[in-house]
Design a protein around this motif. Sequence first.
Motif, PDB file in Angstrom:
ATOM      1  N   TYR A   1       0.859  -1.193   0.000  1.00 15.45           N
ATOM      2  CA  TYR A   1       0.000   0.000   0.000  1.00 15.45           C
ATOM      3  C   TYR A   1       0.885   1.230   0.000  1.00 15.45           C
ATOM      4  CZ  TYR A   1      -3.274   3.545   1.672  1.00 15.45           C
ATOM      5  OH  TYR A   1      -4.025   4.680   1.810  1.00 15.45           O
ATOM      6  N   ASN A   2       0.704   2.076  -1.014  1.00 21.09           N
ATOM      7  CA  ASN A   2       1.518   3.280  -1.160  1.00 21.09           C
ATOM      8  C   ASN A   2       0.760   4.543  -0.790  1.00 21.09           C
ATOM      9  OD1 ASN A   2       4.198   2.849  -1.814  1.00 21.09           O
ATOM     10  ND2 ASN A   2       3.779   2.472  -3.982  1.00 21.09           N
ATOM     11  N   GLY A   3      -0.485   4.415  -0.351  1.00 23.81           N
ATOM     12  CA  GLY A   3      -1.263   5.591  -0.007  1.00 23.81           C
ATOM     13  C   GLY A   3      -0.705   6.320   1.204  1.00 23.81           C
TER      14      GLY A   3
ATOM     15  N   ALA B   1       1.560   1.822   8.228  1.00 26.50           N
ATOM     16  CA  ALA B   1       2.213   2.120   6.960  1.00 26.50           C
ATOM     17  C   ALA B   1       3.495   2.914   7.223  1.00 26.50           C
ATOM     18  CB  ALA B   1       1.247   2.900   6.081  1.00 26.50           C
ATOM     19  N   PRO B   2       4.495   2.872   6.305  1.00 24.35           N
ATOM     20  CA  PRO B   2       4.420   2.275   4.960  1.00 24.35           C
ATOM     21  C   PRO B   2       4.386   0.740   4.998  1.00 24.35           C
ATOM     22  CG  PRO B   2       6.642   3.040   5.397  1.00 24.35           C
ATOM     23  CD  PRO B   2       5.801   3.526   6.541  1.00 24.35           C
ATOM     24  N   MET B   3       3.635   0.181   4.033  1.00 20.40           N
ATOM     25  CA  MET B   3       3.341  -1.255   4.064  1.00 20.40           C
ATOM     26  C   MET B   3       3.881  -1.994   2.835  1.00 20.40           C
ATOM     27  SD  MET B   3       1.507  -1.484   6.878  1.00 20.40           S
ATOM     28  CE  MET B   3       0.507  -2.958   6.834  1.00 20.40           C
ATOM     29  N   TRP B   4       4.862  -1.455   2.169  1.00 24.55           N
ATOM     30  CA  TRP B   4       5.280  -2.063   0.902  1.00 24.55           C
ATOM     31  C   TRP B   4       6.152  -3.289   1.141  1.00 24.55           C
ATOM     32  CZ3 TRP B   4       2.819  -0.855  -3.337  1.00 24.55           C
ATOM     33  CH2 TRP B   4       3.281  -1.375  -4.552  1.00 24.55           C
TER      34      TRP B   4
ATOM     35  N   ARG C   1      -4.959  -0.889  -1.913  1.00 27.00           N
ATOM     36  CA  ARG C   1      -4.294  -1.663  -0.860  1.00 27.00           C
ATOM     37  C   ARG C   1      -4.431  -3.142  -1.200  1.00 27.00           C
ATOM     38  NH1 ARG C   1      -5.762  -4.106   4.302  1.00 27.00           N
ATOM     39  NH2 ARG C   1      -4.219  -3.733   5.945  1.00 27.00           N
ATOM     40  N   PHE C   2      -3.300  -3.830  -1.261  1.00 28.79           N
ATOM     41  CA  PHE C   2      -3.229  -5.224  -1.702  1.00 28.79           C
ATOM     42  C   PHE C   2      -2.666  -6.056  -0.568  1.00 28.79           C
ATOM     43  CE2 PHE C   2      -0.812  -8.283  -4.710  1.00 28.79           C
ATOM     44  CZ  PHE C   2      -1.916  -9.097  -4.888  1.00 28.79           C
ATOM     45  N   LEU C   3      -3.442  -7.002  -0.072  1.00 28.38           N
ATOM     46  CA  LEU C   3      -3.022  -7.905   1.003  1.00 28.38           C
ATOM     47  C   LEU C   3      -2.909  -9.306   0.430  1.00 28.38           C
ATOM     48  CD1 LEU C   3      -4.582  -8.203   4.565  1.00 28.38           C
ATOM     49  CD2 LEU C   3      -4.376 -10.211   3.111  1.00 28.38           C
ATOM     50  N   VAL C   4      -1.773  -9.969   0.669  1.00 30.77           N
ATOM     51  CA  VAL C   4      -1.577 -11.351   0.214  1.00 30.77           C
ATOM     52  C   VAL C   4      -1.468 -12.241   1.450  1.00 30.77           C
ATOM     53  CG1 VAL C   4      -0.236 -12.917  -1.216  1.00 30.77           C
ATOM     54  CG2 VAL C   4      -0.337 -10.482  -1.813  1.00 30.77           C
ATOM     55  N   HIS C   5      -2.393 -13.187   1.551  1.00 30.82           N
ATOM     56  CA  HIS C   5      -2.516 -14.037   2.742  1.00 30.82           C
ATOM     57  C   HIS C   5      -2.098 -15.457   2.358  1.00 30.82           C
ATOM     58  CE1 HIS C   5      -5.031 -15.387   6.398  1.00 30.82           C
ATOM     59  NE2 HIS C   5      -4.614 -16.510   5.828  1.00 30.82           N
TER      60      HIS C   5
END
Length: 352
Positions: free
Chosen positions: A179-181, A203-206, A269-273
Amino acid sequence: MIHQLAENFRPVAPPQLIDDAYSADQHARLLKVVRDNGPWPLIMAENFKTPEEVVATISGSIPAGVKLTWDMIGLNPVFRGYLGRGGVCLYPELEDCYYNSRFLDLVRKYWDCQYAEPETFLFNIQGPTPIGGPPHLDGTVFRGMTMENTPLWLLLTMAKSCLFDRWRSKKGQVIAWYYNGKVGGGFNCWPNGPSAEPLQINAPMWGKAVVVENEMMFHHGQATGPVAQRKPQGLDITSTFGADPEDPTGWQVETFGKVNQKVPGQEMRFLVHWGARLFKDMADLKRTYEHTDDISAETAITMLIDDMKKRGVAFEVPTDPLHDNVFVGVLAQAYNIGGPTNIPPDAIDEAA
């Protein structure tokens, strides 16, 4: 109000933060699969058939005589897709992400177990969004009862009842965010129980990720993105999220062929589980795969009914418990264990 049972929900070990969960190339391939194979349904549409089933999972209760509708539940614009299920990678170009030696080693050490099996591989995708509902628990599985043969609401009810720990599978996850927001977008969790102070992963969450046991820890996503854009108009249980054909990095929310909202790539926002089942040793592994100590849905329902009778809960025994909304509502109230109330305030954008 927090029920005493809720204090049982603490992960096997503290969450462990890692960076660079996926390489730049892996992230690019993950995102390409999502862009090329969408649009994707709401999480609620993916996991629940009725509003009553939702209430059964979030430790809520249904007032007597009230017929729930999706509008009453409130639809959060968070969407989901699956990249692997039951040990099978659904997209060959992502096999190195799913059969991930680094992740397998991380969860084995996290649990102090000899064996790990890749299981869950899914993603959540969203634009600007309110906080991710009340703090919740992820759906666990039990020997003999899994996501493949059991509704999620029943698995979660079983977990919250604390009646089925003998059969509960050991599970571990590596959950990564991109997430870059500029506003919110992090993760709140309660690893020391719902009465303790929350842990915030901000965040930052990259490429930031956490190794954790989400089935035994209350958690939710922080609010994300500009406040004025967090509730797209016209959202419906059938709404979808997919690539914007007019913007190579953009996305859009669509309902009945109408675009509800355009989401710039910066605000996605992209979450990979990624998740695995763990086995302490060979005996534990054999017990699972030789089915020498499984539980069935029939046995689970009987145990829940017997427990409610002992506690004096008034209800009629259903003829079709897995599809009886009234019974699902009874279970939701009987096993409403509450959850954390010390929720950190939302991140607010300066323009709000």
